[in-house]
Scaffold this motif. Structure first.
Motif, PDB file in Angstrom:
ATOM      1  N   TRP A  61       4.392   2.810   0.520  1.00 36.79           N
ATOM      2  CA  TRP A  61       4.147   1.440   0.967  1.00 36.79           C
ATOM      3  C   TRP A  61       3.492   1.372   2.343  1.00 36.79           C
ATOM      4  N   THR A  62       3.896   2.245   3.259  1.00 39.88           N
ATOM      5  CA  THR A  62       3.243   2.235   4.565  1.00 39.88           C
ATOM      6  C   THR A  62       1.773   2.631   4.426  1.00 39.88           C
ATOM      7  N   MET A  94       7.457  -7.268   1.214  1.00 42.88           N
ATOM      8  CA  MET A  94       6.483  -6.232   1.533  1.00 42.88           C
ATOM      9  C   MET A  94       5.180  -6.467   0.766  1.00 42.88           C
ATOM     10  N   THR A  97       3.286  -9.332   2.286  1.00 47.38           N
ATOM     11  CA  THR A  97       2.679  -8.967   3.561  1.00 47.38           C
ATOM     12  C   THR A  97       1.407  -8.153   3.346  1.00 47.38           C
TER      13      THR A  97
END
Length: 267
Positions: A61-62, A94, A97
């Motif tokens: 995810w990062t 998440m 975003t």
């Protein structure tokens, strides 16, 4: 209504986040966007799935947030997220975003929420998650998706678009029912005969949940398939074909060949 007959053929590329430094992954993503790939995927694991088991590896995810900022045109997502690793409301936030990060030029996000129930036991054991059974993990996914969809309706700001949900897996009793209820894209595995059988089962689940499954985009991995084998799946309704690349050297020449095939089919 969009169906297979009206969808263009698309090429995704899964950049396996293993056995390479992040700088090389970044450069590969830039090259693939320049080549014309439609979607860039990674995967949601904590250790390599092939090669040296303790080799270089990065979190999903990062990395997707970084790719959202780095890229300008391609869609991005995980193939696939593991539902077990983060609670449902957090996953929704998440995703929202990253959707906004990726909307930097057009105001419309490019994030695809690819998800599944999880399967790689080492991830669970090393990071302290309960592995459970296949059935328990699928039940958890079925419980999480309505929560995720509900949270998207509550967030401020809201997602920039209806975030597409991609669900991976071919389990005929539980997974395909979840696909029929929630997926915009279904990522399938296996040969054309397997795909044909499972599409029939998916349609049956669609009837039981009140969904026209022709609305679901059919995705498949290319693997070692020939263009002729890919065309068999295309004839069955698959329109999203994904090439898998792994470090230490990401062989983008393979992608160029498949992009040429895509363009021929879309001409």
């Amino acid at each position: 209504m969009t169906t297979a007959a009206t969808r263009p053929v698309r090429i995704g590329v899964q950049i396996a986040p293993q056995h390479a430094e992040y700088a090389h992954i970044r450069e590969t993503a830039a090259e693939l966007e320049e080549l014309g790939a439609d979607i860039l995927f990674n995967w949601d694991h904590f250790y390599p799935l092939s090669g040296e088991p303790d080799g270089l590896h990065f979190e999903s995810w990062t990395m997707l947030a970084a790719l959202a900022e780095q890229t300008n045109r391609v869609e991005i997502g995980a193939l696939v997220n593991c539902n077990s690793y983060r609670n449902a409301n957090l996953q929704a936030d998440m995703a929202r975003t990253i959707d906004h990060i990726s909307a930097k030029d057009t105001g419309v996000g490019r994030f695809i929420f690819g998800t599944g129930s999880g399967w790689f036991e080492r991830d669970y054991d090393e990071y302290g998650y309960e592995f459970g059974t296949v059935g328990q993990r699928l039940d958890a996914l079925a419980e999480a998706l309505p929560v995720i969809e509900d949270r998207w309706g509550k967030l401020n700001p809201a997602p920039t678009r209806k975030i597409p949900v991609l669900i991976g897996g071919g389990g005929e009793k539980k997974t395909l029912r979840i696909v029929a209820k929630h997926a915009d894209i279904w990522h399938s595995f296996g040969d054309a005969a397997t795909l044909e059988r499972k599409l029939g089962i998916l349609a049956e689940h669609g009837e039981s949940v009140g969904r026209d499954t022709s609305q679901i985009e059919i995705s498949t991995e290319i693997g070692k398939a020939t263009p002729a084998e890919a065309e068999e799946k295309l004839a069955l309704g698959a329109t999203l074909f994904t090439v898998g690349l792994s470090g230490p050297k990401y062989d983008t020449a393979r992608v160029a060949d498949w992009l040429a095939w895509r363009d021929e089919k879309n001409s």
